[in-house]
Design an enzyme around this catalytic site. Structure first.
Site, mmCIF file in Angstrom:
data_model
loop_
_atom_site.group_PDB
_atom_site.id
_atom_site.type_symbol
_atom_site.label_atom_id
_atom_site.label_comp_id
_atom_site.label_asym_id
_atom_site.label_seq_id
_atom_site.Cartn_x
_atom_site.Cartn_y
_atom_site.Cartn_z
ATOM 1 N N HIS A 1 0.828 -1.208 0.000
ATOM 2 C CA HIS A 1 0.000 0.000 0.000
ATOM 3 C C HIS A 1 0.867 1.265 0.000
ATOM 4 O O HIS A 1 0.570 2.231 -0.699
ATOM 5 C CB HIS A 1 -0.934 0.006 1.215
ATOM 6 N N LYS B 1 -9.622 -7.721 8.680
ATOM 7 C CA LYS B 1 -10.243 -7.958 9.982
ATOM 8 C C LYS B 1 -10.029 -6.730 10.846
ATOM 9 O O LYS B 1 -9.047 -6.007 10.689
ATOM 10 C CB LYS B 1 -9.697 -9.219 10.650
#
Length: 188
Positions: free
Chosen positions: A37, A102
């Site tokens: 990222h 999550k």
């Protein structure tokens, strides 16, 4: 409600998904964690082209383990999503429609999800071996030097997830104890 979707993930498909929906995803999903990222965002800040087209795509926050003999991929359990929060808004502005991970997301990410009609799916932590069985094809498409954190293009079939935060900002992580029922009784 149980739903089945096939990628690419369009705005229309995203709008149909509501927090709490159980979803089976089939099609193409990309992988990426914080190191990947960071590289993607650095490219965007320089005005350079990304190595993948993220428009109407899903990024799964996963660093799969190596495949054992006769496997396509090893264990593929979700990574804590908050680690990607500082990079996510710019990717949402570039057309990213879905994320799988999550844990909770920041207020800023949720606002950008609402602005850009995106959805956040939760995958079950601890079920990486089961989730890995949903992967039918896997190949590294960028940042091979990151090893397990490289960006992979996965072809998945019936990958089970839950809509944790929908495009309207409804958030399963913010449901308070009074909203749960047990045997018809409010939990105090």
């Amino acid at each position: 409600m149980k739903k089945t979707i096939t990628t690419p993930l369009t705005k229309d498909k995203v709008r149909e998904l509501k927090a709490g929906d159980i979803v089976l995803i089939s099609g193409i999903v990309y992988t990426g964690r914080d190191a990947a990222h960071k590289r993607l965002v650095d490219l965007l800040k320089k005005g350079e082209k990304l190595p993948i087209d993220i428009e109407n795509q899903i990024i799964y926050y996963v660093g799969p383990t190596p495949a054992k003999p006769n496997q396509i991929i090893g264990s593929a359990g979700p990574t804590t999503s908050g680690r990607m929060d500082k990079y996510t808004p710019i990717l949402l502005d570039k057309g990213l429609r879905g994320m799988i991970g999550k844990g909770t997301r920041s207020y800023e990410v949720i606002e950008f999800m609402k602005k850009n009609t995106a959805v956040y799916f939760a995958a079950i932590g601890g079920a990486g071996a089961l989730l890995g069985k949903c992967v039918k094809k896997s190949g590294i498409v960028a940042y091979e030097d990151l090893d397990s954190e490289a960006i992979r293009k996965l072809e998945v079939e019936d990958l089970p997830v839950i809509v944790a935060i929908d495009s309207e900002g409804n958030n399963l992580y913010e449901i308070g104890p009074k909203e749960y029922l047990h045997n018809g009784q409010d939990i105090k």
